[in-house]
Structures are given as structure tokens and as C-alpha cells.
Write an enzyme that holds these catalytic residues in place. Sequence first.
Site, mmCIF file in Angstrom:
data_model
loop_
_atom_site.group_PDB
_atom_site.id
_atom_site.type_symbol
_atom_site.label_atom_id
_atom_site.label_comp_id
_atom_site.label_asym_id
_atom_site.label_seq_id
_atom_site.Cartn_x
_atom_site.Cartn_y
_atom_site.Cartn_z
ATOM 1 N N PHE A 251 2.031 -3.733 -15.567
ATOM 2 C CA PHE A 251 2.591 -4.968 -14.977
ATOM 3 C C PHE A 251 4.109 -5.021 -15.082
ATOM 4 C CE2 PHE A 251 -1.651 -6.224 -16.746
ATOM 5 C CZ PHE A 251 -2.323 -6.185 -15.533
ATOM 6 N N ILE A 477 -0.450 2.983 -12.296
ATOM 7 C CA ILE A 477 -0.685 2.066 -13.418
ATOM 8 C C ILE A 477 -1.939 1.228 -13.192
ATOM 9 C CG2 ILE A 477 1.736 2.016 -14.065
ATOM 10 C CD1 ILE A 477 1.926 -0.763 -12.724
ATOM 11 N N ILE A 639 -3.012 -1.867 5.656
ATOM 12 C CA ILE A 639 -3.784 -1.802 4.411
ATOM 13 C C ILE A 639 -4.468 -0.438 4.395
ATOM 14 C CG2 ILE A 639 -5.673 -2.822 3.084
ATOM 15 C CD1 ILE A 639 -3.015 -4.495 3.269
ATOM 16 N N GLN A 648 -6.369 -5.414 -5.956
ATOM 17 C CA GLN A 648 -5.010 -5.731 -6.403
ATOM 18 C C GLN A 648 -4.692 -7.210 -6.180
ATOM 19 O OE1 GLN A 648 -2.151 -3.076 -4.700
ATOM 20 N NE2 GLN A 648 -0.782 -3.287 -6.433
ATOM 21 N N GLY A 712 3.797 -3.091 0.999
ATOM 22 C CA GLY A 712 3.680 -3.298 -0.457
ATOM 23 C C GLY A 712 2.896 -4.554 -0.787
ATOM 24 N N GLU A 715 3.315 -7.157 -5.886
ATOM 25 C CA GLU A 715 4.023 -8.364 -6.315
ATOM 26 C C GLU A 715 3.508 -9.608 -5.574
ATOM 27 O OE1 GLU A 715 5.846 -7.166 -8.724
ATOM 28 O OE2 GLU A 715 5.790 -5.113 -7.979
#
Lengths: 748, 327
Positions: A251, A477, A639, A648, A712, A715
Site C-alpha cells: 500500500f 505487491i 481493463i 483491486q 491505472g 489509487e
Amino acid sequence: MNEAFFDKKDYKPLDRVDGRLKVTGAAKYSAEYALPNMAYAVLIGSRIAKGTIKSIDSKAAERAPDVLAVISYVNAIKVPGYQPKGKHPSEPSTQGQPLRVFFDNKIVSNDQPIVAVVATSFEKARHAATLVKIQYNKEQHMTDLEANAAKAVLPASGKKNPKSPTADYDRGEKNAFESAPVKFEAEYVLPTEVHNPMELQSITAHWEADDKLTVYDKVQGTKMTQKNFAKEWNLPEENVKCIATFVGGAFGNGLHNWPHETAAIIAAKQVKRPVKLVLTREQMFTMVGYRPRTWQKIQVGATKDGKLVAINHHSVGQTSSYEEFTESTLQQTRMMYASPNVSTRYRILPLNLATPIWMRGPGEATGAFALESAMDEVAHEIGMDPIDFRLANYTESDPDKNMPWSTKYMRECYEEGKKRIGWENRKLKPGSLRDGEWLVGYGMGTGTFGANRNAATVHAELDSDGNLVMHCAITDIGPGTGTAMVQIASNTTGLPTEKITFHLGNSTFPNAGLQGGSSTVNSVGPAVLAACNALKEQLITMAAGKGNAAFTSAKPDDLMFDKTEIQLGGKSAKLTLGDLLKQNNIDKIETTNESKPDENRNKYSMNAFSMHFAMVHVHPFTGQVRVKKIVCCADAGTIVSPKTAASQMIGGATGGIGMALTEDAMMDHRFGRYITKDLADYHVPVHADVPEIDVYFVNKPDLLADPVGSKGLGEIAIIGVAPAIANAVFNATGKRIRELPITPDKLI
Amino acid sequence: MIQFQYERVTTAKAAISGLANNSNARFIAGGTNLVDLMKRNVTAPTKLVDINMVPLKDIQQQNGKTSIGALALNSAVADNKLIIEKHPLLSQALNAGASAQIRNMATVGGNMMQRTRCPYFYDTALPCNKREPGSGCGALQGLNRMHAIFGTSDKCIAVHPSDMCIALVALDASVVVAGPKGERRIPFEEFHRLPGNQPEKDNTLQNNEMIISVEIPDNAFNKNAHYMKVRDRASYAFALVSVAAALHMDGKVIKEARLAMGGVAHKPWRLKEAEQALAGKPATEETFRQAAKIAMQGAKAFKYNAFKLKLGPNVIVEALKNAAGLV
């Protein structure tokens, strides 16, 4: 890549390519490398927030069974890269100098690592650590943000460069707010939050030779780590290897190299054995960054029919006394709405705390809590539906950069989100809806984050059996990077996904930046695409060279595999891969390709957008909030991997529930010490706190941003969730909670 | 971790003599609290006597009471048919505590013996009279949001963390303990103590005594019982305030009531005056509000826990409403 690329009828979402390894325990994390002759280090942290170490009595610890060393500034070997004038050679998170562990007797924050005890087992090291007696000279510390907010400063980056995102910003008239027909002003506080990934931060440091270092390290950038430790130990980069094949969540706290990593490397050098060091959960609160506590004040001026006149947004965030940590708290305010007048002031306050680090949805998530709450508050004040209010101020170009958007599909998100959450049930007047004793409310919040892209290089090899193997230094991650890259390669080549392997998380692999800032698919994806196309070109050239006329003028896009059969334009060219390679006397072809941002970045404003909707129940007498449903809508371009992308979003929304309702690293400022520092006291949402989360993707490519069309996701999955929930709580109760988290005591 | 002796015993007698001559010896059963305390260097027993093999897991009904062995697991008690039928309040309270994993390890005796979750108690760099008598109370002037409003002293304002014990005190349970001198019974309300000048002492167990069982007398509270726990997240958090409420109804009138609170005192907080105020009254929200007012008499808040003065009575009313079937 055409628009329908990932929209084929037979397109099946891929399960995680490494899912089986992860759930069976076969995936190896940085604390799971058992090297011969390994030693174990345990860190002792300072018990004061500021001062100096008066004395360290390590005699008893040194005499304890199987202790190899007790290392502190007194006896630590000199780190060649440490500069005498307060300089640490590794890259700071922004301005300043990272802490030099074991360098001198200075204490600048509580739980700062000051001693490492190294023994032949973890238990022995931990026992010996309890025997070390440390005396301090205490000095007056400063840890309280709000009490010292007046001492906050403009960051050096903003001072130096008026165009820096941290600099003071004014668009239009500075005083426009004062004369607006509707004036709204409020202060918002976000507490310190801690990343707390499931995997504890850990490193196994191994000096394979005097000048050759290998680290198995939990980081978000293997190349960053390689560079930093090469500088710190004055070694050629190729002598430093960083391995991070699997990372159990981060994170953001792996975006910096921290003192515990250097401590393990020092220890390994000193005891001449590989050393493993794993932080405790409590140390995760103090040694590897956090989301800084941030105070914000926002003023919104509007007309009575809902047109924005002005927004003034001021924020003060924590930083350490040695690094100037900054984040983009105020970016969204400058560009989300068509307000003619906008002023932002960004300040940071150096405190006796360790340095913060970007935490998922970094500054934007913090800023969005103030901005998106304020938008809801103003809508309420003028009696408008908060979505109508936002649509009335929708902007078709970036008013901050004065550029067209590369793509922006937020209208689709408003429409779909409204439908899925059941927005028509929402009442304008708070406290109007009930389900039994529980009050019911609906809220929403929007988010945005730059569609960042870095240069990345991928090496690809294709053998005669149609096995495609790729390598890249990028880390994963948790979002499923390998899975996404395999899907891009499969879609580009037609090779089945099970024939494709993507190796990552190793600094000896071709270059990639950090896995951070939602940039991985946008950066590495295009390199995968480029490598696949380069392989196809090689095949075309080879085929044409061997007299296959159909290939003479073929382009990579014309070529697709059907298993190991090469097809041109959908028609079989009656050529198998094995035969072609045999004809050319080779058993494989390979390529290395870099892909990097292009000049479109200077012409367009490129951003991903999100919109989160929440339906909550609030108990009027006990103050308990239950989030009953969340709808996440994202305009994130293509996507690539629908299944991991949805996961996510679900993870981001869950983090947002934590921000809104539960997470709070509380500090007792008399001691400058956290008092909620384990997972029993620092509350992350548990299953019972997480409702059905419905995810909608616009899924339209942004081919100006990058050839994959991706913008992206990491976030925007969390940005806007906390205000959506806070707004829903207001809609349910009429109570506006401006300091997170919204715990029951604040609602009764 | 500091080195210690470890002994496994199979009888209560051996367990008790295992503690003899060593004031720093401790029993260990599920270890869900003691191991944490040892890891954090809050406590450092020189000897652990493992009592998991002692046969004290039975739950049985005889002579007008339900007897629960001290080593019965929290999950086993919560899921036990007899308990669900005769003492649903206890089952509810157990299920409101900890997590499924912890309930599968924790025992009834261990639950009673768990230490406070006051953060000042757990951090050896901070003052705490309970951990280190004379070092001061960190919470008194500190972040005391989770702390007590009843029965505090200037030495300690910590709260007892259990949910199970709140139900047990409401149900008039007794604790059967055995020691070198034989067995005795302690009324549940007298098992835990207030901090006074000795906050380091959580309970009234004598040296070398062991909890054998808990006994709940038969009662008529199984039809109208409710355990309500308000916490900072939906599960796996300690109570801000919890209330065990049980009513013996005669039509719409309350014949007898039982009421206890958690998260408010150094011990499970029985509300006998409020119980008396409920007896003989109709089960209405107004009755409950009156009782709640009486229950809160004598409460005293600190800087960050004043909300408990309001939350407390609200949870009492809600718990009673649920118990009475008004919700």
C-alpha cells in the site's frame, strides 16, 4: 491496439497466474529464504521521541546464549555512503535526507531503531534484546499537528519552483469567495493511518562477497533498492541484487528504503553471515512510514443555482524533522470542477516523528475527503442533489493545466452508479429514511489520479513449442501484475495464457520503475506489447526470407498464433512456429524492448477517475454505522484483467471503509508514542464491516495515455470512498463528522 | 522471550502444587492473552503450568444449576445446546467476544483471568500502576477513550475486557475455586475487584488457587435475554459499552430483571438498583429509560470518555428493548 481488443466475445477473465502458489504457501516472501548459516536480527527502538542516547549497556545481552553481536552507533561499522554532513545517499521520499541508522546518538522520533541484536535464532535475539539497558538524555519533543499547525512551512519544492505542485496556487480572482452568494467553510481532519499490509516488513541481507550484496527485501521497486544500496555501500550497481518475487501487500510502504533494511545489511556485514530481520507489528507503525495526519480548511463559494464561484483549500500535513514528505493533497481541488477561481495552500509541519510515505491514493484520498465532503455540504445548503451539483460543475477540459483531457468518462459513472446503488431512494432531507430503528442514508464521492507512466523494458523469449517467457524488474505487491501481463501478451499474440510466463521482482531483470502511483499496467503493459510485436516482426521477416510471399508486406498486427500455428489475417498461412525456427536453424527468438511516455503527455491531461457510492445504516442511539452497500465506478481506460481489477477495486473500497469508520493511529503527545499500535487496537475493517461491493468499469481505452489504453486503478479504488461514506452518514443522520474516523461516540 | 520452565499437568491437584513456592508461576490454557503479554514483556513468568490436559471441560446440569468446567472452550460453551436453551445471554455474550479463532482457543477460566487491554498497560515504555505499581497511571491524563466511568481510583481507570463475564455476573454465577486448603465458592460479583490502591490485583483469587468451574443457578431469564455490545467495528473489537439484559416477564410486566455492563469498570458492572427499579414495572421504553438513569448514577467521565455517559444509558435501553422483544 483497437478498441475492442479486450472486449472480444470469447474473452475470459484469467485467474491469478500465481494464485495457487500463494494459497498453498509455495510463494516465497522475503522472510522465507533459508540461507545457510543465517543469523537473525531484532531491532530495539527508542523509548523517547527526542534527545540523545546517554549510554547503552549491552554486556548482559552479549553474554546471552548464541548472541553474535549487539550493534548500535557505538560499534556499527562505518557505512561508506553515509556523509558526515547529515547526508544519506539514498533517494529521499521528496526533499531532505533519510535517517542514517546507527550513525550517531541522536534520537529524532519514538521507536527509532537504535540497537540491533543479532543471534543464531530469532528467539535468542529477541530474548537478548530485553537485556540491553539504554539511558537517554531527553529533550522536549513536538508531535502534535494541530497544536503546532501555525509553525507549518511551505515545502522547499514549492519555495524553489512556483510551478511545483506544492507551491501556492491561485486561479482567477483571489477574493472571489468573499463575494459569492453562497459561502461555505469547514475544517476537516484525517488521522494518521498506517499501511499495515498483512506481510510484515522483512529483509534477508546476504553479502555474497565483500563487495557483493544480495537482499531479499519487501519493497515496491527492485531497481530503486539496487540503486540506493549501491550508493549507500559505494558499490557498482551490478554488485547489488534485490529480489522481491512476492510481496504480501504494501500500500505504499515499500516505496522508500527504510532504516531497518540498512540495519540488516550492517548486521550481515558485521557478523559475516546472512541476516534476516522482520519487523514486529508495532514497529510497522513507526519504522516504515504512514499516511500523515492532515488538517484541512476548505472554502467553497457558489451561486444559489449551483454554479461554483470559488474554492480555497488549505492543508497542513505531518512530516519528519529530517525529510520533507509531500503529497498531492490539493491536486483534485484544482482540476475536478469548473470553478473559475481556485486557491490552494499546501504546508507541512516537521515533527518528532518518522517520515511518512505515500499510502494508497496518497494525498488525493486525503484531499478528496475535504473536497468531496464540502461539495456534499454545499449541495445540501443550496438544496440540490449532490450529483446534480457536481454535474452542473462538470468540466470538459483540465482547468488547472489548461489542456484537453486525454479521455474522461465520468458521466457514464454517474449514470451507472446512481442506478446500481438505488440513488432514486435517496431523500434530500437528512434523516428521512429508516429501516426499523436504523437510519438509512446514501452518499457519493469522486476521485481522480494521474494516469502515470514510466519507461519500462521487457525481455521476451519464444521457443519452438510456443512457450513465451518474459522478464521485467517490476514488483507485484498484490494487484496481479503477472496476470495482467500474461493477458496482454496472450491478446497480442494469440498464444494461450498457460504457455506464457512473466517473471518479475528481481533487479537483474530489465528495467522498470516502482509499483506505485497506479503506473504499472500503463508502463510495463506497453513494454510487453512492444516485445510481443517485436517477436512477431522477427517471425514475419524470417517467414518472408524463407519465401513465404504472404509475409512480405505483413505487419505485426496481421499475425496471430493459433496454438503453435502462425496465422496471417485470420487465415492459416500453413506455417508452424517450430518449422519456421528450424528452417532458420534456431530454437528460439528473443527481444528486449523499452516503452516510454511520448509527447502526448505535453498535450493532454491524463487521469483516471472514480466514483464511489455508499448506502449506510446508522443506529440513532448507539451510533453504530453499518455500510450496507458500496458501488465503485471507474474510468480507468482499458481493463486488461477484469478479475484482478475488480479485486483491486474491492480492496480499495475496503480500505476506504477503514478510513471512514475505523482507522486511527492515536498518539499520546505527552510521550510522543502511539497507543493504538497493533491490529487489535488499530482497527482495519473486518469481514463483518465489509458489505457487497459492486464494481463497474467504463472500460474504454485511452490510447493517448499509452498503447494499452490503461489509466491505472490502484489509487482511484480508494480515493473518494471515505467522503462517500461520510456523506451517506450525513444523509442518514443530519450529522456531519469532519474528523475521521466516524466512530459511534461521534454520532450519539 | 525470557526463558521459563514449562510443566504439563493432568490433575487439578498437580496444577495447584505446580504453583507452590513460586509466586512467578502461572497457569496457561488457551494462552490467547498470556502469550501476548509475554511477547510484549509485560509479564515474564518463570514457570508455566500447562493445564490443558486437566479434565475440566464438562458442561452439565445438576442440582438446580449449570456447571461449566474452567477449561471448556469459549466456542464450546457458546455453541452448547444446554447453554443456548437455559442461558442464551451467556451464549450471546461469548459470541460477541474476540474472533472465532480466539474463541476456539480461549477457555472459561482464561477468559475470567484476562488482563485489561489498556494501551498503557501493554507498552513498557509508558507508566502503568497495574503493570508496575507506583509508576503512575498513563490513562488518567492520557487517551482514556476506552476507560472506566465507574469505580475508578486515582491509581487506575482501566476496564475489564471480557464479554462472557458480563453475562455471568448478571446471571448470579459463582466461581468454584480449589487451592491447597480445598474448594471454595466465590460469588461472581466478588471475583473481580476494583482497582483501589492495588490495581495490580485484578481479582480475589488467593495464592495457588485454581478456577475449577463456574456455576449458574437455574433461572427464568432465558426467554427474554439480550447481550448488546457497541464497539468501533462490527466484530473483533473490545466494547465501548456492552450491556447484558435479562427479564423474567409476567405477561407485559417485568417480574425480575438482571442488568450488567461491560466496558465501564475494572470489573463486570452489575446494576442492582436499576434491576430493582425495573421489577414490577411494565416493559416499556419509558421504564427502561428510568432504569438506565438510575444505572448511571455515580458515573464519572474523564477527558475522552464522556461519551460513555450518554452511550451507556442508550445501550441499556436498547438491550432491554431487545430483551423485551420491543424491537
